[in-house]
Design a protein around this motif. Structure first.
Motif, PDB file in Angstrom:
ATOM      1  N   PHE A  85     -10.202  15.144   5.104  1.00 49.25           N
ATOM      2  CA  PHE A  85     -10.780  14.041   4.355  1.00 49.25           C
ATOM      3  C   PHE A  85     -10.509  12.765   5.147  1.00 49.25           C
ATOM      4  O   PHE A  85      -9.490  12.654   5.823  1.00 49.25           O
ATOM      5  N   GLU A  86     -11.422  11.810   5.063  1.00 51.03           N
ATOM      6  CA  GLU A  86     -11.255  10.548   5.779  1.00 51.03           C
ATOM      7  C   GLU A  86     -11.675   9.387   4.891  1.00 51.03           C
ATOM      8  O   GLU A  86     -12.619   9.505   4.108  1.00 51.03           O
ATOM      9  N   LEU A  87     -10.978   8.264   5.044  1.00 52.52           N
ATOM     10  CA  LEU A  87     -11.288   7.046   4.302  1.00 52.52           C
ATOM     11  C   LEU A  87     -11.826   5.967   5.227  1.00 52.52           C
ATOM     12  O   LEU A  87     -11.382   5.831   6.372  1.00 52.52           O
ATOM     13  N   GLN A  88     -12.761   5.198   4.697  1.00 57.14           N
ATOM     14  CA  GLN A  88     -13.322   4.036   5.374  1.00 57.14           C
ATOM     15  C   GLN A  88     -13.418   2.930   4.322  1.00 57.14           C
ATOM     16  O   GLN A  88     -13.792   3.193   3.175  1.00 57.14           O
ATOM     17  N   LEU A  89     -13.106   1.704   4.701  1.00 59.27           N
ATOM     18  CA  LEU A  89     -13.144   0.581   3.770  1.00 59.27           C
ATOM     19  C   LEU A  89     -14.402  -0.238   3.985  1.00 59.27           C
ATOM     20  O   LEU A  89     -14.755  -0.563   5.119  1.00 59.27           O
ATOM     21  N   ILE A  90     -15.080  -0.571   2.885  1.00 62.65           N
ATOM     22  CA  ILE A  90     -16.234  -1.462   2.959  1.00 62.65           C
ATOM     23  C   ILE A  90     -16.023  -2.626   1.984  1.00 62.65           C
ATOM     24  O   ILE A  90     -15.282  -2.511   1.004  1.00 62.65           O
ATOM     25  N   GLY A  91     -16.672  -3.724   2.264  1.00 58.10           N
ATOM     26  CA  GLY A  91     -16.696  -4.869   1.373  1.00 58.10           C
ATOM     27  C   GLY A  91     -18.131  -5.143   0.975  1.00 58.10           C
ATOM     28  O   GLY A  91     -19.035  -5.088   1.820  1.00 58.10           O
ATOM     29  N   ALA A  92     -18.362  -5.422  -0.287  1.00 56.04           N
ATOM     30  CA  ALA A  92     -19.709  -5.648  -0.801  1.00 56.04           C
ATOM     31  C   ALA A  92     -19.830  -7.051  -1.402  1.00 56.04           C
ATOM     32  O   ALA A  92     -18.858  -7.581  -1.939  1.00 56.04           O
TER      33      ALA A  92
END
Length: 126
Positions: free
Chosen positions: A38-45
């Motif tokens: 599993f992998e996490l990526q951070l986004i901002g909206a």
């Protein structure tokens, strides 16, 4: 058992958020990917709508690679276990005084979820 993973997550988020971010981020979302691990990526909206998960599709910020790896050997094999582990780790992080957590709490909300799935709210401003 998850303390080394929590430390890796906390260090990764702090490193991602140390750089200047674009103006106008209303909320953050952690995209969860399922592959070998599993992998996490951070986004901002720029917007946050509590009743519409599509807010997280309109990103103005995305963390660079590498994504944070959540090993199946630690969090579990099933997708439900990966999601639960990510949610638990992020909830713990959000209650900390770490620099990245402070930055995330300046937004309206923080969520986590698989890229093509439903979002789970981790934290929201009052």
């Amino acid at each position: 058992m998850r303390d080394p993973l929590y430390q890796a997550l906390a260090d990764w988020i702090d490193a991602v958020l140390v750089a200047p971010l674009p103006d106008g981020i209303a909320a953050f979302h952690f995209n969860l990917y399922e592959g070998i691990e599993f992998e996490l990526q951070l986004i901002g909206a720029p917007t946050y709508l509590a009743d519409d998960d599509d807010w997280a599709c309109d990103d103005i910020f995305m963390s660079d690679d590498p994504r944070l790896e959540l090993p199946r050997s630690v969090v579990g094999e099933a997708w439900e276990m990966g999601l639960a582990a990510a949610n638990d780790l992020l909830a713990r992080y959000m209650s900390s005084d770490r620099a990245g957590a402070v930055r995330l709490r300046q937004s309206q909300a923080v969520s986590v979820g698989f890229v093509d799935g439903d979002l789970q709210l981790v934290w929201a401003a009052d």
